[in-house]
Design a protein around this motif. Structure first.
Motif, PDB file in Angstrom:
ATOM      1  N   PHE A 106       0.826  -1.218   0.000  1.00 55.84           N
ATOM      2  CA  PHE A 106       0.000   0.000   0.000  1.00 55.84           C
ATOM      3  C   PHE A 106       0.856   1.262   0.000  1.00 55.84           C
ATOM      4  O   PHE A 106       0.548   2.230  -0.673  1.00 55.84           O
ATOM      5  CB  PHE A 106      -0.927  -0.009   1.224  1.00 55.84           C
ATOM      6  CG  PHE A 106      -2.002   1.046   1.166  1.00 55.84           C
ATOM      7  CD1 PHE A 106      -3.196   0.817   0.492  1.00 55.84           C
ATOM      8  CD2 PHE A 106      -1.815   2.269   1.790  1.00 55.84           C
ATOM      9  CE1 PHE A 106      -4.181   1.797   0.441  1.00 55.84           C
ATOM     10  CE2 PHE A 106      -2.800   3.257   1.739  1.00 55.84           C
ATOM     11  CZ  PHE A 106      -3.983   3.010   1.062  1.00 55.84           C
ATOM     12  N   ILE A 107       1.929   1.238   0.779  1.00 58.70           N
ATOM     13  CA  ILE A 107       2.761   2.456   0.843  1.00 58.70           C
ATOM     14  C   ILE A 107       3.961   2.370  -0.111  1.00 58.70           C
ATOM     15  O   ILE A 107       4.790   3.258  -0.151  1.00 58.70           O
ATOM     16  CB  ILE A 107       3.224   2.769   2.287  1.00 58.70           C
ATOM     17  CG1 ILE A 107       4.172   1.687   2.822  1.00 58.70           C
ATOM     18  CG2 ILE A 107       2.054   2.971   3.222  1.00 58.70           C
ATOM     19  CD1 ILE A 107       4.810   2.074   4.168  1.00 58.70           C
ATOM     20  N   VAL A 112       6.162   5.706  -0.352  1.00 59.73           N
ATOM     21  CA  VAL A 112       7.399   6.025   0.369  1.00 59.73           C
ATOM     22  C   VAL A 112       8.631   5.930  -0.527  1.00 59.73           C
ATOM     23  O   VAL A 112       9.623   6.621  -0.298  1.00 59.73           O
ATOM     24  CB  VAL A 112       7.590   5.158   1.645  1.00 59.73           C
ATOM     25  CG1 VAL A 112       6.530   5.458   2.675  1.00 59.73           C
ATOM     26  CG2 VAL A 112       7.658   3.682   1.331  1.00 59.73           C
ATOM     27  N   SER A 113       8.560   5.089  -1.553  1.00 60.11           N
ATOM     28  CA  SER A 113       9.714   4.973  -2.449  1.00 60.11           C
ATOM     29  C   SER A 113       9.843   6.225  -3.297  1.00 60.11           C
ATOM     30  O   SER A 113      10.936   6.754  -3.492  1.00 60.11           O
ATOM     31  CB  SER A 113       9.581   3.749  -3.347  1.00 60.11           C
ATOM     32  OG  SER A 113       9.587   2.601  -2.544  1.00 60.11           O
ATOM     33  N   ASP A 171      12.833   8.414   4.785  1.00 61.21           N
ATOM     34  CA  ASP A 171      13.630   7.477   5.592  1.00 61.21           C
ATOM     35  C   ASP A 171      12.732   6.758   6.590  1.00 61.21           C
ATOM     36  O   ASP A 171      12.937   5.584   6.885  1.00 61.21           O
ATOM     37  CB  ASP A 171      14.742   8.244   6.303  1.00 61.21           C
ATOM     38  CG  ASP A 171      15.684   8.850   5.303  1.00 61.21           C
ATOM     39  OD1 ASP A 171      16.619   8.158   4.884  1.00 61.21           O
ATOM     40  OD2 ASP A 171      15.460  10.006   4.876  1.00 61.21           O
ATOM     41  N   PHE A 172      11.750   7.501   7.116  1.00 60.36           N
ATOM     42  CA  PHE A 172      10.749   6.926   8.010  1.00 60.36           C
ATOM     43  C   PHE A 172       9.391   7.492   7.588  1.00 60.36           C
ATOM     44  O   PHE A 172       9.296   8.674   7.246  1.00 60.36           O
ATOM     45  CB  PHE A 172      10.999   7.332   9.472  1.00 60.36           C
ATOM     46  CG  PHE A 172      12.331   6.905  10.004  1.00 60.36           C
ATOM     47  CD1 PHE A 172      12.537   5.616  10.467  1.00 60.36           C
ATOM     48  CD2 PHE A 172      13.398   7.798  10.038  1.00 60.36           C
ATOM     49  CE1 PHE A 172      13.777   5.218  10.957  1.00 60.36           C
ATOM     50  CE2 PHE A 172      14.640   7.413  10.526  1.00 60.36           C
ATOM     51  CZ  PHE A 172      14.829   6.116  10.986  1.00 60.36           C
ATOM     52  N   TYR A 173       8.382   6.638   7.641  1.00 60.77           N
ATOM     53  CA  TYR A 173       7.016   7.106   7.360  1.00 60.77           C
ATOM     54  C   TYR A 173       6.109   6.431   8.384  1.00 60.77           C
ATOM     55  O   TYR A 173       6.182   5.213   8.566  1.00 60.77           O
ATOM     56  CB  TYR A 173       6.583   6.728   5.937  1.00 60.77           C
ATOM     57  CG  TYR A 173       5.237   7.305   5.558  1.00 60.77           C
ATOM     58  CD1 TYR A 173       5.140   8.540   4.909  1.00 60.77           C
ATOM     59  CD2 TYR A 173       4.056   6.634   5.858  1.00 60.77           C
ATOM     60  CE1 TYR A 173       3.904   9.087   4.575  1.00 60.77           C
ATOM     61  CE2 TYR A 173       2.820   7.171   5.530  1.00 60.77           C
ATOM     62  CZ  TYR A 173       2.757   8.384   4.881  1.00 60.77           C
ATOM     63  OH  TYR A 173       1.532   8.932   4.554  1.00 60.77           O
ATOM     64  N   ILE A 199      -2.014   9.748   4.864  1.00 61.70           N
ATOM     65  CA  ILE A 199      -2.414   8.393   4.455  1.00 61.70           C
ATOM     66  C   ILE A 199      -3.926   8.317   4.218  1.00 61.70           C
ATOM     67  O   ILE A 199      -4.381   7.680   3.280  1.00 61.70           O
ATOM     68  CB  ILE A 199      -1.968   7.338   5.505  1.00 61.70           C
ATOM     69  CG1 ILE A 199      -2.125   5.923   4.957  1.00 61.70           C
ATOM     70  CG2 ILE A 199      -2.736   7.464   6.820  1.00 61.70           C
ATOM     71  CD1 ILE A 199      -0.863   5.278   4.588  1.00 61.70           C
ATOM     72  N   GLN A 200      -4.687   9.032   5.065  1.00 63.02           N
ATOM     73  CA  GLN A 200      -6.149   8.968   4.962  1.00 63.02           C
ATOM     74  C   GLN A 200      -6.638   9.486   3.618  1.00 63.02           C
ATOM     75  O   GLN A 200      -7.663   9.057   3.110  1.00 63.02           O
ATOM     76  CB  GLN A 200      -6.762   9.807   6.093  1.00 63.02           C
ATOM     77  CG  GLN A 200      -8.255   9.748   6.136  1.00 63.02           C
ATOM     78  CD  GLN A 200      -8.841  10.724   7.151  1.00 63.02           C
ATOM     79  OE1 GLN A 200      -9.676  11.534   6.811  1.00 63.02           O
ATOM     80  NE2 GLN A 200      -8.411  10.647   8.397  1.00 63.02           N
ATOM     81  N   HIS A 201      -5.901  10.435   3.072  1.00 60.36           N
ATOM     82  CA  HIS A 201      -6.346  11.055   1.837  1.00 60.36           C
ATOM     83  C   HIS A 201      -5.625  10.485   0.621  1.00 60.36           C
ATOM     84  O   HIS A 201      -5.645  11.067  -0.454  1.00 60.36           O
ATOM     85  CB  HIS A 201      -6.205  12.577   1.952  1.00 60.36           C
ATOM     86  CG  HIS A 201      -6.975  13.099   3.133  1.00 60.36           C
ATOM     87  ND1 HIS A 201      -8.333  13.336   3.078  1.00 60.36           N
ATOM     88  CD2 HIS A 201      -6.612  13.342   4.414  1.00 60.36           C
ATOM     89  CE1 HIS A 201      -8.756  13.729   4.268  1.00 60.36           C
ATOM     90  NE2 HIS A 201      -7.725  13.751   5.100  1.00 60.36           N
ATOM     91  N   GLY A 202      -4.975   9.349   0.857  1.00 57.32           N
ATOM     92  CA  GLY A 202      -4.464   8.572  -0.271  1.00 57.32           C
ATOM     93  C   GLY A 202      -3.157   9.040  -0.868  1.00 57.32           C
ATOM     94  O   GLY A 202      -2.807   8.650  -1.978  1.00 57.32           O
TER      95      GLY A 202
END
Ligand code: PLP
Length: 405
Positions: A78-79, A211-212, A217-219, A204-207
């Motif tokens: 997903f991310i 991360v790539s 570095d962190f999400y 994230i809620q709004h799509g």
């Protein structure tokens, strides 16, 4: 995209009444409602295969472990993270940021080092860094914002220096709705080899996450803000960092070998998952992500933009209403105040009309201080909301005004 009437049927709570009025739920920034598939998934875990993960060799434990690890893979996809080893389950955004603040702090932060945050951060992306700065005698630096609620990019660039050890920035402001230029922020930091943590609680809620593509570095994010259960969150970290960082909690499952003389730690991501994890919620989160994918992230963005435009124009027609956070690129959040009327009065009267909004600082007190106010009324919409609900809100606000006239 599914018809809105069908989407609303997916969320059982949306058909309930409050004070005998149809519920109008505009507090999605705080937590989202759950579709039936998420409720059913958690129910199925608890009624058919509840058993501790990674511990047993029996059928139930096997099944629970398998579904938990499948959930991790679904989060990864997903991310768009590279590896499942980079996906750590936590209790939520707050849990994830505290984990990084402690663990990254232990490994990399020393006296006079600096961490950069913005003036738009939620307390969850301020306080853990302050605590870390206290422990390590380091300093917190803050990117200022302008009157529209945008970060001042040039000021950010000026803050970056050899002393900067990490930038921790939100993807979108929960208080004003501002979407931050996170990709550019990351690029500038990386040009000086500085890692960046992105608080994705609202993004994230709004799509809006990859991360790539971001090269974050962190999400970090919370399940409950993306239609999943509470008590589950995600810490994505690049393998390089997670490998070098020490565990932040000790206990079962995070170890490889334990003796009184020396303990060795488990491999990633288990090194960061001490004790019994909230596996029913993790499995429920995967169901939520499947649901969001089914509705379509582009569709969600489009629909929420439409709602934001409509609500903004409706609210701006109301005399004496001032919106805080006025830029084009926003998530579907409107923060406002009515002239001479206290936010709590507005919120309480709207509540009696069945309209749930949030009032106060939204856990972002520095934003309120920046505008010299004690808080706002916040309307946070998502794709299951409707224009009719916005009309109910607008009529409610007019009623508040007439009561105080
Ligand atoms: N960061 C942002 C931008 C948020 O909006 C929130 C919650 O509102 C948080 C962090 C904290 O999330 P949680 O309470 O789920 O840990």
């Amino acid at each position: 995209m599914k018809e809105i009437s069908d989407i609303r049927k997916d969320f059982p709570i949306l058909s309930r009444k409050v004070y005998d009025k149809p519920l109008v739920y505009f507090d999605n920034g705080a937590t989202t409602q759950k579709p039936r598939c998420v409720i059913d998934t958690v129910d199925e875990v608890l009624t058919t295969y509840n058993s501790n993960i990674h511990r047993g060799i029996h059928a139930l434990s096997d099944k629970a472990s398998e579904e938990y690890e499948k959930a991790r893979e679904e989060v990864r996809a997903f991310i768009n993270a590279g590896k499942t080893e980079e996906i750590v389950f936590t209790s939520g955004t707050t849990g994830s940021i505290n984990a990084v603040a402690f663990s990254f702090g232990e490994r990399y932060i020393g006296r006079d080092d600096e961490i950069i945050v913005s003036n738009l951060e939620h307390h969850a992306n301020i306080v853990p860094w302050q605590m870390m700065c206290e422990r390590k005698n380091a300093k917190l630096r803050v990117i200022p914002i302008n009157d529209n609620g945008e970060v001042l990019f040039d000021e950010y660039l000026k803050l970056l220096s050899k002393k900067t050890k990490l930038v921790a920035i939100t993807q979108a402001s929960n208080a004003l709705g501002t979407i931050l230029p996170v990709k550019e922020i990351i690029r500038a930091a990386h040009s000086m080899n500085i890692p960046v943590l992105v608080d994705g609680a609202q993004g994230i809620q709004h799509g809006i996450v990859d991360v790539s593509d971001l090269d974050a570095d962190f999400y970090v994010f919370s399940g409950h803000k993306i239609y999943g259960p509470t008590g589950i969150g995600v810490l994505y970290g690049k393998e390089k960092w997670l490998t070098e960082m020490p565990p932040y909690q000790g206990g079962g499952d995070m170890v490889e070998n334990v003796t009184f003389e020396k303990t060795t730690y488990n491999v990633l991501p288990f090194k960061f998952e001490a004790g019994t994890m909230n596996f029913p919620a993790a499995i429920g989160l995967a169901a939520a992500l499947r649901y969001v994918t089914l509705i379509g992230r582009e569709n969600i963005r489009e629909r929420e933009n439409e709602l934001l435009q409509y609500a903004t124009s409706r609210l701006l027609q109301i005399d004496g209403l001032k919106i805080y956070g006025n830029i084009e690129d926003k998530i579907s959040i409107i923060s406002f105040l009515l002239k001479d009327i206290h936010m709590y009065d507005t919120g309480m009267i709207l509540d009696k009309l069945g309209v749930a909004v949030r009032t106060g600082t939204h856990c972002a007190q520095p934003v309120m201080d920046r505008f010299g106010i004690s808080g706002t009324v916040r309307v946070s919409m998502c794709f299951y909301n409707t224009k009719e609900e916005i009309d109910v809100l607008a009529a409610g606000i007019e009623k508040v005004k007439s009561m105080f006239a």
